[in-house]
Design a protein around this motif. Structure first.
Motif, PDB file in Angstrom:
ATOM      1  N   GLN A  27      -4.635  20.331  17.442  1.00 29.92           N
ATOM      2  CA  GLN A  27      -5.792  20.170  16.563  1.00 29.92           C
ATOM      3  C   GLN A  27      -7.086  20.245  17.368  1.00 29.92           C
ATOM      4  O   GLN A  27      -8.075  20.828  16.917  1.00 29.92           O
ATOM      5  CB  GLN A  27      -5.709  18.840  15.810  1.00 29.92           C
ATOM      6  CG  GLN A  27      -4.647  18.826  14.736  1.00 29.92           C
ATOM      7  CD  GLN A  27      -4.589  17.504  14.002  1.00 29.92           C
ATOM      8  OE1 GLN A  27      -5.273  16.543  14.357  1.00 29.92           O
ATOM      9  NE2 GLN A  27      -3.752  17.444  12.973  1.00 29.92           N
ATOM     10  N   LYS A  42     -10.274  22.734  16.932  1.00 28.68           N
ATOM     11  CA  LYS A  42     -11.649  22.230  16.824  1.00 28.68           C
ATOM     12  C   LYS A  42     -12.546  22.872  17.869  1.00 28.68           C
ATOM     13  O   LYS A  42     -13.695  23.241  17.574  1.00 28.68           O
ATOM     14  CB  LYS A  42     -11.677  20.715  16.981  1.00 28.68           C
ATOM     15  CG  LYS A  42     -11.117  19.963  15.806  1.00 28.68           C
ATOM     16  CD  LYS A  42     -11.126  18.464  16.076  1.00 28.68           C
ATOM     17  CE  LYS A  42     -10.421  17.679  15.004  1.00 28.68           C
ATOM     18  NZ  LYS A  42     -10.360  16.244  15.322  1.00 28.68           N
ATOM     19  N   TYR A  74      -2.494  22.980  10.119  1.00 24.14           N
ATOM     20  CA  TYR A  74      -3.355  22.157  10.964  1.00 24.14           C
ATOM     21  C   TYR A  74      -2.931  20.692  10.893  1.00 24.14           C
ATOM     22  O   TYR A  74      -2.835  20.010  11.905  1.00 24.14           O
ATOM     23  CB  TYR A  74      -4.815  22.316  10.523  1.00 24.14           C
ATOM     24  CG  TYR A  74      -5.776  21.389  11.229  1.00 24.14           C
ATOM     25  CD1 TYR A  74      -6.220  21.675  12.509  1.00 24.14           C
ATOM     26  CD2 TYR A  74      -6.244  20.232  10.614  1.00 24.14           C
ATOM     27  CE1 TYR A  74      -7.114  20.843  13.157  1.00 24.14           C
ATOM     28  CE2 TYR A  74      -7.132  19.392  11.249  1.00 24.14           C
ATOM     29  CZ  TYR A  74      -7.562  19.704  12.523  1.00 24.14           C
ATOM     30  OH  TYR A  74      -8.431  18.853  13.171  1.00 24.14           O
ATOM     31  N   LYS A  75      -2.666  20.197   9.687  1.00 21.04           N
ATOM     32  CA  LYS A  75      -2.284  18.795   9.521  1.00 21.04           C
ATOM     33  C   LYS A  75      -0.936  18.491  10.154  1.00 21.04           C
ATOM     34  O   LYS A  75      -0.686  17.362  10.579  1.00 21.04           O
ATOM     35  CB  LYS A  75      -2.263  18.410   8.031  1.00 21.04           C
ATOM     36  CG  LYS A  75      -3.636  18.238   7.454  1.00 21.04           C
ATOM     37  CD  LYS A  75      -4.342  17.112   8.148  1.00 21.04           C
ATOM     38  CE  LYS A  75      -5.715  16.858   7.634  1.00 21.04           C
ATOM     39  NZ  LYS A  75      -6.394  15.785   8.348  1.00 21.04           N
TER      40      LYS A  75
END
Length: 78
Positions: free
Chosen positions: A30, A34, A22-23
């Protein structure tokens, strides 16, 4: 006990991998993640509220049946 420990370690590993991925993803990716999480959360909340409503309806029906039975029992004793 070993299976439980291995399961927990596997979940932690998957969580760490997901967090790392994810990072490293783009802001657009992202945002997609979400949005999926928020949609899943909303669906879960809706399902929980529906379940709670059905449980309350069932409880009120049972309570009315109990009250009805009490009334019949009191009338038959009089």
């Amino acid at each position: 006990m070993g299976n439980k420990t291995n399961g927990i370690l596997a979940l932690l590993g998957l969580g760490a991998l997901a967090y790392w991925k994810y990072k490293k993803s783009t802001p657009e990716q992202q945002q997609v993640v979400k949005d999926k999480i928020n949609t899943a959360k909303d669906n879960l909340n809706k399902w929980g509220n529906d379940l709670k409503s059905k449980a309350n309806d069932a409880a009120s029906q049972v309570q009315s049946k109990i009250d009805e039975a009490k009334t019949k029992a009191e009338d038959s004793l009089s």
